[in-house]
Design a protein around this motif. Structure first.
Motif, PDB file in Angstrom:
ATOM      1  N   TYR A  39       4.701  18.185 -10.968  1.00  0.00           N
ATOM      2  CA  TYR A  39       4.149  16.835 -10.958  1.00  0.00           C
ATOM      3  C   TYR A  39       5.070  15.842 -10.244  1.00  0.00           C
ATOM      4  CZ  TYR A  39       0.651  18.715 -14.020  1.00  0.00           C
ATOM      5  OH  TYR A  39      -0.361  19.476 -14.524  1.00  0.00           O
ATOM      6  N   LEU A  40       6.360  16.121 -10.237  1.00  0.00           N
ATOM      7  CA  LEU A  40       7.284  15.268  -9.496  1.00  0.00           C
ATOM      8  C   LEU A  40       7.039  15.413  -7.997  1.00  0.00           C
ATOM      9  CD1 LEU A  40      10.553  15.869 -11.533  1.00  0.00           C
ATOM     10  CD2 LEU A  40       8.901  14.008 -11.769  1.00  0.00           C
ATOM     11  N   THR A  41       6.738  16.611  -7.556  1.00  0.00           N
ATOM     12  CA  THR A  41       6.393  16.841  -6.152  1.00  0.00           C
ATOM     13  C   THR A  41       5.081  16.158  -5.813  1.00  0.00           C
ATOM     14  OG1 THR A  41       7.553  18.949  -6.181  1.00  0.00           O
ATOM     15  CG2 THR A  41       5.957  18.616  -4.413  1.00  0.00           C
ATOM     16  N   ILE A  42       4.120  16.256  -6.711  1.00  0.00           N
ATOM     17  CA  ILE A  42       2.823  15.606  -6.497  1.00  0.00           C
ATOM     18  C   ILE A  42       3.016  14.099  -6.371  1.00  0.00           C
ATOM     19  CG2 ILE A  42       0.600  15.065  -7.588  1.00  0.00           C
ATOM     20  CD1 ILE A  42       0.764  17.964  -8.794  1.00  0.00           C
ATOM     21  N   LYS A  43       3.851  13.517  -7.229  1.00  0.00           N
ATOM     22  CA  LYS A  43       4.109  12.079  -7.140  1.00  0.00           C
ATOM     23  C   LYS A  43       4.746  11.729  -5.806  1.00  0.00           C
ATOM     24  CE  LYS A  43       6.222   8.050  -9.239  1.00  0.00           C
ATOM     25  NZ  LYS A  43       5.625   7.226  -8.220  1.00  0.00           N
ATOM     26  N   GLY A  44       5.674  12.542  -5.350  1.00  0.00           N
ATOM     27  CA  GLY A  44       6.301  12.299  -4.062  1.00  0.00           C
ATOM     28  C   GLY A  44       5.296  12.328  -2.924  1.00  0.00           C
ATOM     29  N   LEU A  45       4.413  13.305  -2.940  1.00  0.00           N
ATOM     30  CA  LEU A  45       3.375  13.394  -1.907  1.00  0.00           C
ATOM     31  C   LEU A  45       2.410  12.218  -1.994  1.00  0.00           C
ATOM     32  CD1 LEU A  45       2.596  17.202  -1.924  1.00  0.00           C
ATOM     33  CD2 LEU A  45       3.767  15.906  -0.141  1.00  0.00           C
ATOM     34  N   ARG A  46       2.045  11.837  -3.200  1.00  0.00           N
ATOM     35  CA  ARG A  46       1.128  10.707  -3.399  1.00  0.00           C
ATOM     36  C   ARG A  46       1.715   9.428  -2.832  1.00  0.00           C
ATOM     37  NH1 ARG A  46       0.436   7.512  -9.045  1.00  0.00           N
ATOM     38  NH2 ARG A  46       2.385   6.700  -8.259  1.00  0.00           N
ATOM     39  N   ASP A  47       2.939   9.122  -3.219  1.00  0.00           N
ATOM     40  CA  ASP A  47       3.557   7.871  -2.777  1.00  0.00           C
ATOM     41  C   ASP A  47       3.780   7.860  -1.268  1.00  0.00           C
ATOM     42  OD1 ASP A  47       3.491   7.006  -5.367  1.00  0.00           O
ATOM     43  OD2 ASP A  47       5.637   7.236  -5.730  1.00  0.00           O
ATOM     44  N   GLY A  48       4.260   8.981  -0.733  1.00  0.00           N
ATOM     45  CA  GLY A  48       4.471   9.056   0.703  1.00  0.00           C
ATOM     46  C   GLY A  48       3.179   8.907   1.491  1.00  0.00           C
ATOM     47  N   THR A  49       2.122   9.521   0.988  1.00  0.00           N
ATOM     48  CA  THR A  49       0.829   9.423   1.658  1.00  0.00           C
ATOM     49  C   THR A  49       0.303   8.005   1.639  1.00  0.00           C
ATOM     50  OG1 THR A  49       0.313  11.722   1.144  1.00  0.00           O
ATOM     51  CG2 THR A  49      -1.548  10.285   1.664  1.00  0.00           C
ATOM     52  N   TYR A  50       0.455   7.319   0.514  1.00  0.00           N
ATOM     53  CA  TYR A  50       0.018   5.920   0.451  1.00  0.00           C
ATOM     54  C   TYR A  50       0.771   5.070   1.460  1.00  0.00           C
ATOM     55  CZ  TYR A  50      -3.135   6.423  -3.471  1.00  0.00           C
ATOM     56  OH  TYR A  50      -4.188   6.775  -4.261  1.00  0.00           O
ATOM     57  N   GLY A  51       2.049   5.338   1.642  1.00  0.00           N
ATOM     58  CA  GLY A  51       2.819   4.603   2.636  1.00  0.00           C
ATOM     59  C   GLY A  51       2.314   4.857   4.047  1.00  0.00           C
ATOM     60  N   LEU A  52       2.029   6.110   4.363  1.00  0.00           N
ATOM     61  CA  LEU A  52       1.514   6.445   5.699  1.00  0.00           C
ATOM     62  C   LEU A  52       0.132   5.860   5.947  1.00  0.00           C
ATOM     63  CD1 LEU A  52       2.622  10.172   6.094  1.00  0.00           C
ATOM     64  CD2 LEU A  52       3.501   8.171   7.318  1.00  0.00           C
ATOM     65  N   VAL A  53      -0.733   5.940   4.952  1.00  0.00           N
ATOM     66  CA  VAL A  53      -2.082   5.379   5.103  1.00  0.00           C
ATOM     67  C   VAL A  53      -1.997   3.867   5.300  1.00  0.00           C
ATOM     68  CG1 VAL A  53      -4.280   4.951   3.916  1.00  0.00           C
ATOM     69  CG2 VAL A  53      -3.266   7.225   3.863  1.00  0.00           C
ATOM     70  N   GLY A  54      -1.145   3.213   4.529  1.00  0.00           N
ATOM     71  CA  GLY A  54      -0.984   1.766   4.674  1.00  0.00           C
ATOM     72  C   GLY A  54      -0.501   1.377   6.057  1.00  0.00           C
ATOM     73  N   LEU A  55       0.481   2.102   6.578  1.00  0.00           N
ATOM     74  CA  LEU A  55       0.980   1.803   7.926  1.00  0.00           C
ATOM     75  C   LEU A  55      -0.095   2.059   8.983  1.00  0.00           C
ATOM     76  CD1 LEU A  55       4.603   3.244   7.671  1.00  0.00           C
ATOM     77  CD2 LEU A  55       3.959   0.833   7.870  1.00  0.00           C
ATOM     78  N   ALA A  56      -0.853   3.144   8.807  1.00  0.00           N
ATOM     79  CA  ALA A  56      -1.920   3.456   9.761  1.00  0.00           C
ATOM     80  C   ALA A  56      -3.003   2.377   9.734  1.00  0.00           C
ATOM     81  CB  ALA A  56      -2.522   4.824   9.452  1.00  0.00           C
ATOM     82  N   LEU A  57      -3.382   1.927   8.552  1.00  0.00           N
ATOM     83  CA  LEU A  57      -4.389   0.863   8.458  1.00  0.00           C
ATOM     84  C   LEU A  57      -3.900  -0.411   9.130  1.00  0.00           C
ATOM     85  CD1 LEU A  57      -5.752   1.236   4.828  1.00  0.00           C
ATOM     86  CD2 LEU A  57      -7.059   1.420   6.947  1.00  0.00           C
ATOM     87  N   LEU A  58      -2.667  -0.752   8.874  1.00  0.00           N
ATOM     88  CA  LEU A  58      -2.113  -1.969   9.453  1.00  0.00           C
ATOM     89  C   LEU A  58      -2.081  -1.873  10.979  1.00  0.00           C
ATOM     90  CD1 LEU A  58      -1.032  -4.629   8.357  1.00  0.00           C
ATOM     91  CD2 LEU A  58       1.250  -3.629   8.375  1.00  0.00           C
ATOM     92  N   ALA A  59      -1.704  -0.711  11.493  1.00  0.00           N
ATOM     93  CA  ALA A  59      -1.575  -0.542  12.938  1.00  0.00           C
ATOM     94  C   ALA A  59      -2.928  -0.423  13.645  1.00  0.00           C
ATOM     95  CB  ALA A  59      -0.734   0.698  13.236  1.00  0.00           C
ATOM     96  N   PHE A  60      -3.893   0.267  13.020  1.00  0.00           N
ATOM     97  CA  PHE A  60      -5.118   0.605  13.741  1.00  0.00           C
ATOM     98  C   PHE A  60      -6.381  -0.104  13.249  1.00  0.00           C
ATOM     99  CE2 PHE A  60      -2.323   4.359  14.094  1.00  0.00           C
ATOM    100  CZ  PHE A  60      -2.079   4.279  15.460  1.00  0.00           C
ATOM    101  N   ALA A  61      -6.344  -0.650  12.025  1.00  0.00           N
ATOM    102  CA  ALA A  61      -7.550  -1.297  11.500  1.00  0.00           C
ATOM    103  C   ALA A  61      -7.352  -2.790  11.264  1.00  0.00           C
ATOM    104  CB  ALA A  61      -8.004  -0.617  10.219  1.00  0.00           C
ATOM    105  N   GLY A  62      -6.122  -3.242  11.129  1.00  0.00           N
ATOM    106  CA  GLY A  62      -5.867  -4.662  11.012  1.00  0.00           C
ATOM    107  C   GLY A  62      -5.542  -5.140   9.611  1.00  0.00           C
ATOM    108  N   ALA A  63      -5.280  -6.432   9.541  1.00  0.00           N
ATOM    109  CA  ALA A  63      -4.797  -7.063   8.312  1.00  0.00           C
ATOM    110  C   ALA A  63      -5.809  -7.012   7.172  1.00  0.00           C
ATOM    111  CB  ALA A  63      -4.403  -8.507   8.596  1.00  0.00           C
ATOM    112  N   HIS A  64      -7.083  -7.194   7.463  1.00  0.00           N
ATOM    113  CA  HIS A  64      -8.065  -7.223   6.370  1.00  0.00           C
ATOM    114  C   HIS A  64      -8.268  -5.839   5.748  1.00  0.00           C
ATOM    115  CE1 HIS A  64      -9.634 -11.431   6.500  1.00  0.00           C
ATOM    116  NE2 HIS A  64      -8.872 -11.389   7.573  1.00  0.00           N
ATOM    117  N   ALA A  65      -8.256  -4.802   6.567  1.00  0.00           N
ATOM    118  CA  ALA A  65      -8.347  -3.444   6.018  1.00  0.00           C
ATOM    119  C   ALA A  65      -7.123  -3.151   5.152  1.00  0.00           C
ATOM    120  CB  ALA A  65      -8.472  -2.422   7.148  1.00  0.00           C
ATOM    121  N   GLU A  66      -5.958  -3.560   5.628  1.00  0.00           N
ATOM    122  CA  GLU A  66      -4.731  -3.372   4.848  1.00  0.00           C
ATOM    123  C   GLU A  66      -4.782  -4.164   3.548  1.00  0.00           C
ATOM    124  OE1 GLU A  66      -0.687  -2.145   4.034  1.00  0.00           O
ATOM    125  OE2 GLU A  66      -2.274  -1.344   5.287  1.00  0.00           O
TER     126      GLU A  66
END
Length: 121
Positions: free
Chosen positions: A45-72
């Protein structure tokens, strides 16, 4: 100035998610102690948490870069549920109130503030 602040906070929070995710993957027991509920032994579960948090960070950066402020902003609004849930998890499992509120709840409030700033753009 508002744009710089909103984007700066969004980028910082997303990078923080990546760092937290990496910490849970590379040093799971110290990361769990910092979370507020120490792990007695290694758990997948510690590994799962690490993957979850890291993925949220990547998705957030991708949204900000490619979809804009409102999507973020919408993403951040939803993601704020995670640290709110983490607050309850720490409190329900005997963790320190200082960590529950000073880390997790404060993080949720910062995420909501960032979402509000992004919506204002």
């Amino acid at each position: 100035m508002l744009t710089i602040t909103a984007y700066g906070l969004a980028i910082a929070l997303n990078l923080l998610c990546l760092l937290i995710g990496a910490r849970f993957l590379l040093a799971p027991r110290p990361a769990a102690a910092g979370y507020g509920v120490p792990a007695k032994e290694y758990s997948v579960y510690l590994t799962i948490k690490g993957l979850r948090d890291g993925t949220y960070g990547l998705v957030g950066l991708a949204l900000l870069a490619f979809a804009g402020a409102h999507a973020e902003a919408w993403f951040m609004l939803v993601v704020a549920l995670l640290p709110l849930g983490d607050t309850l998890i720490v409190l329900r499992n005997g963790g320190a109130k200082a960590v529950a509120f000073g880390v997790h709840f404060a993080t949720a409030m910062l995420i909501l503030l960032t979402a509000a700033l992004l919506f204002a753009l």
